[in-house]
Design an enzyme around this catalytic site. Structure first.
Site, mmCIF file in Angstrom:
data_model
loop_
_atom_site.group_PDB
_atom_site.id
_atom_site.type_symbol
_atom_site.label_atom_id
_atom_site.label_comp_id
_atom_site.label_asym_id
_atom_site.label_seq_id
_atom_site.Cartn_x
_atom_site.Cartn_y
_atom_site.Cartn_z
ATOM 1 N N GLU A 61 0.802 -1.223 0.000
ATOM 2 C CA GLU A 61 0.000 0.000 0.000
ATOM 3 C C GLU A 61 0.838 1.278 0.000
ATOM 4 O O GLU A 61 0.519 2.238 -0.705
ATOM 5 C CB GLU A 61 -0.976 0.023 1.188
ATOM 6 N N HIS A 130 -9.099 -4.754 10.727
ATOM 7 C CA HIS A 130 -9.824 -4.599 9.460
ATOM 8 C C HIS A 130 -11.115 -3.815 9.632
ATOM 9 O O HIS A 130 -11.973 -3.841 8.757
ATOM 10 C CB HIS A 130 -10.145 -5.974 8.862
#
Lengths: 331, 361
Positions: A61, A130
């Site tokens: 990322e 998450h």
């Protein structure tokens, strides 16, 4: 009869239309191309647009988000997917230090027309790593725009506008909402031939005169359910105000509602400390103090990391009954 | 850090085609630019010590040949991005001393209107994208500039500079993977001055015996190591990487051995503690890139001692004038604090006029 499509399909249509609208638009993210999207938001786009426009990124990322920021400085318009917005934390330096500040530090010589999108919600039993909802964190940073649609209609109209915007827009969706259907008109039913919703304009999702329930993202749906319950069980009619865009923020619609109802509850999945609701509550007391008949209160996630255990997570984040009880405490 | 003394007249790289076709004027221009960087920074240091500026001042003195030798190879679609030790690259791409010095002074006439400071110079019109303060943070951006060139179908490359201390940042490794995976025309130039702030290379970086750049092997990427005091070598080897980027759209890591005379920044209190005075002195007397290039040009008969003195004085005078310009320039208006945050607001577009963008009074 207007058609209904899912929030996921609405995003897909918006992305598809923007790929057609501007050759500089490119979709990059993990599993967005050949896999058709981890949550199928980009389904079919790689088949249609090919390798140049829809690109699978490695799990990296900081690298690929930063790369997108660099490309956007040259006029590419990357739409970067984070499989979960929680993964933004891996790319935090790029998203905060580079995307947000390079315009300012260059004295306005550079701009960064990038969109970073992905789901930011809890309630799916995937644990704390998450389940982050960082709207408040990114909205805290001048230079960034933060959008969080609650319906398919808003998701389509806002993603298209976000992609055309010339500033970095962080676009936070919800895996819980992806499968929900809403009415979204076909383009030929719309004046101008396409659905574009400006950033910085809130939407009144329900009208009432007794109370303002103000929310963003998936919590708008929770607020709507609570409003129905308040009406049917308690005779309380609530306005439900959906921010849609957190920064820029439509303060006028919030204040107009509060001046009418004299009571306000903010509902969000964020943690309470410096959540979006904290900013809204501060604004309301400052600008509509004389209209208030009760303190502004907030319904947030419980102030612990997201829990895994399914029945406990259900009560850790806002649910309609909790909103109802909070509303009754000030009505 | 350099490992050998060289005189570029004896350099095997003088025969490289890119060096053979150099005109005397171009050779003098390299000297002029290196001198301008050095005089600019020496002048800025005086004014830093005179409390004319705040924050940090990371000086490039000793490393001038790296920026000058590499950037001179670039063409219309080639781009440059670097870290916080950015003055040398800025002057080499053609930014003026005035706007660079005024930025240090925090003045409205600065290249970033006083909003960026020493570490954040930008000139997109000269393909110069900063000036980045976070160690290694510019390396994904460099890949992105290369991605943008490739996406737009332009034959160009991006030179992305970083220090030897930056090679251990995760973002750099992620950038290397993307660059090789996607055949991006980016050239990562490690300016190896031997120290990541006060920590020597030996104490900070594990690497193959061939050098830091050899980490490229792990990514299947081309790499090379360059003696930074030899402009001919810098040019010859960098040209290979630029050609690779232009013709094959492939990345390279170049490691250029160099040395900084000053501390990590001017605020580096230990600048002479983590290395010996003798070490610094040795570099100044035996490895100084300006002196070596001067010697080369004298030997080649391109300049005389008087020419050098004139160039040196010219650069010093220009730096003094820049300091005067900076000193006499106004500070930015307080209203400018809220400009240049959002493009849409600055351009007064409908988007920029819709909703509240700023939350201070």
């Amino acid at each position: 009869m207007p058609r209904s499509i899912t929030y996921r399909q609405a995003l897909n249509e918006g992305l598809d239309e923007e790929l057609a609208h501007d050759d500089n638009v490119v979709i990059i993210g993990e599993e967005v191309a050949e896999y058709n999207g981890a949550y199928k938001v980009t389904e079919g786009l790689w088949n249609k647009w090919g390798d140049k426009r829809v690109i699978d990124a490695p799990i990296s990322e900081a690298g690929f988000i930063g790369m997108g920021i660099g490309a956007s400085m040259l006029g590419v318009r990357p739409v970067m997917e984070l499989m979960f917005f929680s993964f933004a934390y891996v790319a935090f330096d790029q998203m905060m230090n580079n995307a947000a500040t390079v315009r300012y530090m260059s004295g306005g010589l550079i701009h960064v027309p990038i969109v970073v999108r992905g789901p930011a919600n809890g309630g799916t039993n995937v644990g704390a790593t998450h389940s982050h909802t960082p709207e408040n964190i990114f909205a805290n940073m001048p230079g960034l725009k933060v959008v969080s649609p609650a319906t398919a209609y808003d998701a389509k109209g806002l993603i298209k506008t976000a992609i055309r915007d010339n500033d970095p827009v962080y676009f936070m969706e919800s895996t819980v909402l992806y499968g929900q259907e809403w009415e979204v008109p076909e383009n030929d039913e719309i004046d101008g031939g396409e659905l574009l919703i400006p950033l910085g304009v809130a939407d009144v999702k329900r009208e009432g005169s007794d109370l303002s329930l103000i929310a963003h993202g998936g919590s708008v749906i929770t607020a709507l359910k609570a409003a129905d319950h308040l009406a049917s069980e308690h005779g309380i009619e609530a306005d439900v105000i959906d921010l849609r865009s957190i920064r820029p923020l439509d303060e006028t619609t919030i204040l107009d509602s509060v001046k009418k109802t004299n009571r306000a509850v903010y509902v969000e999945e964020n943690k309470p400390f410096c959540g979006v609701g904290a900013q809204i509550a501060s604004m309301i007391q400052e600008k509509a103090f004389d209209y208030l008949d009760a303190p502004v209160v907030r319904v947030t996630s419980m102030d612990s990391p997201a829990i895994y255990s399914p029945p406990l997570e259900e009560i850790q984040i806002p649910y309609p009954e909790l909103v109802v009880n909070k509303a009754l405490s000030i009505c | 850090m350099a490992t050998k003394t060289s005189n570029s007249t004896e350099s095997q790289f003088v025969k490289a085609e890119i060096n053979q076709k150099l005109s005397s004027e171009e050779k003098v221009e390299f000297l002029r630019t290196m001198l301008r960087i050095r005089r600019f920074e020496q002048e800025s240091l005086r004014h830093y010590q005179g409390d004319k500026m705040g924050g940090f001042l990371h000086l490039y003195i000793g490393q001038e040949s790296v920026a000058v030798g590499t950037i001179a190879l670039l063409g219309e679609n080639d781009h440059v991005i670097t870290a916080y030790r950015d003055h040398g690259h800025a002057l080499t791409v053609g930014m003026g001393m005035n706007e660079c010095m005024a930025e240090l002074f925090g003045k409205a006439t600065g290249c970033s209107k006083g909003k960026g400071g020493s570490m954040h110079y930008f000139a997109p019109d000269k393909n110069y994208w900063g000036g980045h303060g976070i160690v290694g943070g510019q390396t994904p951006l460099g890949a992105g500039l290369a991605f943008g060139l490739k996406y737009k179908g332009l034959k160009g490359c991006c030179l992305c500079y970083l220090g030897d201390g930056a090679i251990n940042q995760g973002a750099f490794h992620e950038s290397l993977n993307l660059a090789e995976l996607w055949d991006l025309p980016v050239i990562y130039i490690i300016e190896n001055n031997g120290y990541s702030m006060g920590t020597s290379q030996v104490r900070s970086s594990a690497h193959p015996p061939e050098g830091l750049a050899a980490r490229a092997i792990g990514y299947g990427m081309e790499w090379d190591i360059i003696n930074g005091e030899d402009l001919y070598e810098i040019r010859a080897k960098t040209k290979i990487a630029v050609d690779r980027a232009h013709e094959e759209s492939r990345p390279t890591i170049l490691e250029i051995a160099t040395y900084r005379y000053e501390g990590h920044s001017v605020a580096d209190a230990n600048a002479k503690k983590y290395r010996t005075k003798e070490e610094i002195q040795k570099y100044k007397t035996e490895h100084d890139p300006i002196q070596i290039w001067k010697t080369t040009l004298l030997a080649e008969g391109v300049i005389t001692e008087d020419d050098f003195k004139a160039l040196n004085k010219e650069a010093g005078d220009e730096a003094k004038e820049a300091a005067k310009f900076a000193d006499e320039s106004p500070f930015p208006e307080s209203s400018s604090i809220m400009d240049d945050v959002y493009w849409e607001v600055d351009e007064n577009t409908e988007s920029g006029r819709t909703g509240r963008h700023f939350f201070s009074d």
